[in-house]
Design an enzyme around this catalytic site. Sequence first.
Site, PDB file in Angstrom:
ATOM      1  N   ASP A 120      14.685  27.844  49.285  1.00 12.34           N
ATOM      2  CA  ASP A 120      13.565  27.433  50.126  1.00 12.34           C
ATOM      3  C   ASP A 120      13.005  28.618  50.898  1.00 12.34           C
ATOM      4  O   ASP A 120      12.692  28.509  52.084  1.00 12.34           O
ATOM      5  CB  ASP A 120      13.997  26.320  51.087  1.00 12.34           C
ATOM      6  N   ARG A 170      16.290  18.851  64.877  1.00 13.38           N
ATOM      7  CA  ARG A 170      15.453  19.641  65.771  1.00 13.38           C
ATOM      8  C   ARG A 170      16.106  20.970  66.121  1.00 13.38           C
ATOM      9  O   ARG A 170      17.326  21.092  66.121  1.00 13.38           O
ATOM     10  CB  ARG A 170      15.198  18.863  67.059  1.00 13.38           C
ATOM     11  N   VAL A 171      15.269  21.962  66.447  1.00 15.37           N
ATOM     12  CA  VAL A 171      15.787  23.262  66.848  1.00 15.37           C
ATOM     13  C   VAL A 171      15.371  23.550  68.290  1.00 15.37           C
ATOM     14  O   VAL A 171      14.208  23.367  68.656  1.00 15.37           O
ATOM     15  CB  VAL A 171      15.280  24.387  65.926  1.00 15.37           C
ATOM     16  N   SER A 208      10.890  20.963  64.638  1.00  9.86           N
ATOM     17  CA  SER A 208      11.704  19.916  64.028  1.00  9.86           C
ATOM     18  C   SER A 208      11.345  19.792  62.561  1.00  9.86           C
ATOM     19  O   SER A 208      10.300  20.258  62.113  1.00  9.86           O
ATOM     20  CB  SER A 208      11.485  18.581  64.738  1.00  9.86           C
ATOM     21  N   GLY A 209      12.238  19.211  61.836  1.00  8.03           N
ATOM     22  CA  GLY A 209      11.988  19.004  60.410  1.00  8.03           C
ATOM     23  C   GLY A 209      12.725  17.759  59.976  1.00  8.03           C
ATOM     24  O   GLY A 209      13.153  16.971  60.817  1.00  8.03           O
ATOM     25  N   THR A 210      12.883  17.609  58.669  1.00  3.53           N
ATOM     26  CA  THR A 210      13.566  16.419  58.188  1.00  3.53           C
ATOM     27  C   THR A 210      15.041  16.423  58.613  1.00  3.53           C
ATOM     28  O   THR A 210      15.664  15.384  58.703  1.00  3.53           O
ATOM     29  CB  THR A 210      13.511  16.358  56.646  1.00  3.53           C
ATOM     30  N   TYR A 211      15.579  17.607  58.867  1.00  6.93           N
ATOM     31  CA  TYR A 211      16.993  17.753  59.203  1.00  6.93           C
ATOM     32  C   TYR A 211      17.309  17.366  60.642  1.00  6.93           C
ATOM     33  O   TYR A 211      18.403  16.944  60.958  1.00  6.93           O
ATOM     34  CB  TYR A 211      17.395  19.221  58.999  1.00  6.93           C
TER      35      TYR A 211
END
Lengths: 299, 402
Positions: free
Chosen positions: B148, B30-31, B25-28
């Site tokens: 990035d 989840r995967v 997961s990140g700021t965007y």
Amino acid sequence: MAANYWESSQRKFWTFSKRDLTDLRRAQEVENSQLYSQYPLPDRRLTNIYFQMQLTKLAKRMSTRQQAVATAQVYIRRFYTRREIRTTNPYLVLSTAFYLACKMEECPQHIRIVVGEARQFWPDAVSSEVSKLGECEFHLISEMNSQLIIHHPYRTLTELQTLFSLTSEEISLAWSIINDHYLTDLPLLYPPHIIAITAVFLAVVLKPTTQTTKAQSHNLQAALQVAINTPSGTSGGALTGQNKVQKLLNWIAEGSVAIEALVDCTQELISLYEVWESYNEKVCKEQVMRFVKGRGLDK
Amino acid sequence: MSSLTSGSSRKRIYGCYTVIGFISSGTYGRVYKAQGKNGQVGQFAIKKFKPDKEGEIGYTGISQSAIREMALCTELTHPNVVHTVEIILEDKCIYIVFEYAEHDLLQIVHHHTQSNRHAIPARTIKSIMYQLLQGLLYLHRNWVMHRDLKPANIMVTSNGEVKIGDLGLARLFSKPLNTLFTGDKVVVTIWYRAPELLLGSRHYTPAVDLWAVGCIFAELLSLRPIFKGEEAKMDNKKSVPFQRNQMQKIVEIIGLPQKENWPLLTSMPEYSQLSSLSSGIHRVSTPQGLEKWYWQTLQQFKYPSSPPSMTPGSDGLSLLRGLLDYDPTKRLTAEQALKHQYFLSDGEKPAEDCFEGSGMEYPLRRVSQEDNDIRSSSLPGTKRSGLPDDSFGRPAKRLKEG
């Protein structure tokens, strides 16, 4: 992609033949025949003019660039190839297309601001609930299969400016012709460079004789006729003295640009200007509002 | 617009995919890892964007970065860019379905550091670099800056194909209406951030991606980030702080930038900060030098002195220098880098399968079972808790867009 129209989703999925477009619309009409008879609408180009004017109001208020307005118009055009307009609230759709286009064209506006401004213009038609616009955004993107990058003719216009040393008057005329082409089906039918070339051609030919539209259209068709009949290299005798036109015609004749496409675009534009004369904002507004109110689409 | 909600004919995420587990997961958002069903064959990575506001009930408008990523993903097709299968909008959520990649460069580097710091085979590195640059060339030719690039964003399939992933920060640079600086202030994980960005440049270019590629190349060789600075946090004034420590790490190895080699250096907004860097710090005034760093690294990892199939050699140094050029206008472009002698010295083209002949086995991507409900609206935080990434001590460095 951005640099490459030929590989773009625009070319692959959103450029139609006239036949395809006619079939799509006929299918829509058959499916919604009752709505069509209950809520007749003016010529599509007239409603397009009406929506364009609404969109421009919104854009002016937020001092948005023309490019975002153009992108919004293409979104609207695409959306209505998939959805019957009489089943939607066009004011919400155009506000949403504008909101989305601003993000895509790197001049984002906050959703609350867009809703607020839209409410100022169409208080009867647009809900103050932000989530309505947010929901509409999902539908807009879904119907477009998330294919949101739009190639516009403006960039080609800039290239042609250098190539033909166009004057600022010619450029601004070509620019406004490009703006006008969004009112027709042309953005769904032809690649942006064809539109740009048509616009430059019209601008260069029209400029010296700023007469009535009808007279101009004769000139244009005659000039194009010359281009069609003139093999590459040789010059069209009818236009001696007009170096730029000459150069442009030669360039078109030598190049890979389909003359038929230019003729067709020219005709579409001329016909737009003819239809425009019968534009009546009040009638458009009433007829759009009739189905929006009648079917409770403003709720 | 209730009459518009006739979305029932559209694809549903659960109709086509079975979620196997959670990846990261990140700021965007989840995967998830998923298995296709009902005619959809294979494995997939599904990125679910979290709603802008946690616990928001209605639609609040899609973030600009999500819009960018969706638009770019549908448009881009290249063997070295992660393929987007489809995008599904459903129940206020956005799902981007990607092809699945078993590995990524972060995981590969990590595996090598764990197994007694064995070097990554020279051929593997060459193939990775070649594929990475081809993907980047494609992006740049299409006016897309990635912004990035870092090992965690470079995917590698089990067949050894390298694919650039995570276009979450990517942007078109063809016709920016606003300068690219406005909008999102901080871009690129700090360790891979180009010096012109560190020095406050507002008009940056695709060259920022090539600097990152240089850093990745160095990391593949040395198994650790070459410029591992500490990030200066945003202060309350919302101004972007000068990344002093990061700049210092770069200077310690390749020396201070000189205006003779980088004419526009003195017009960089943070130029004045450079002089304060050099005062008193020994390693800054007497940098190691990239050449020394390079040969020491090759020696440490026991790359032989020849042949070119076994060692990156002096051509590798030359490529690294070209990528880590301070002046963005002199830095190699993706196209130039691909023509570099480094890729030719072997006498044959770099392998299409980066694992070819490496004899290495890499562990499979770890998938957690803790959260399999892709449709649940609650998103328990954004930390990569309990996942392999954490053990690297490398939390997501990306800051929220400003």
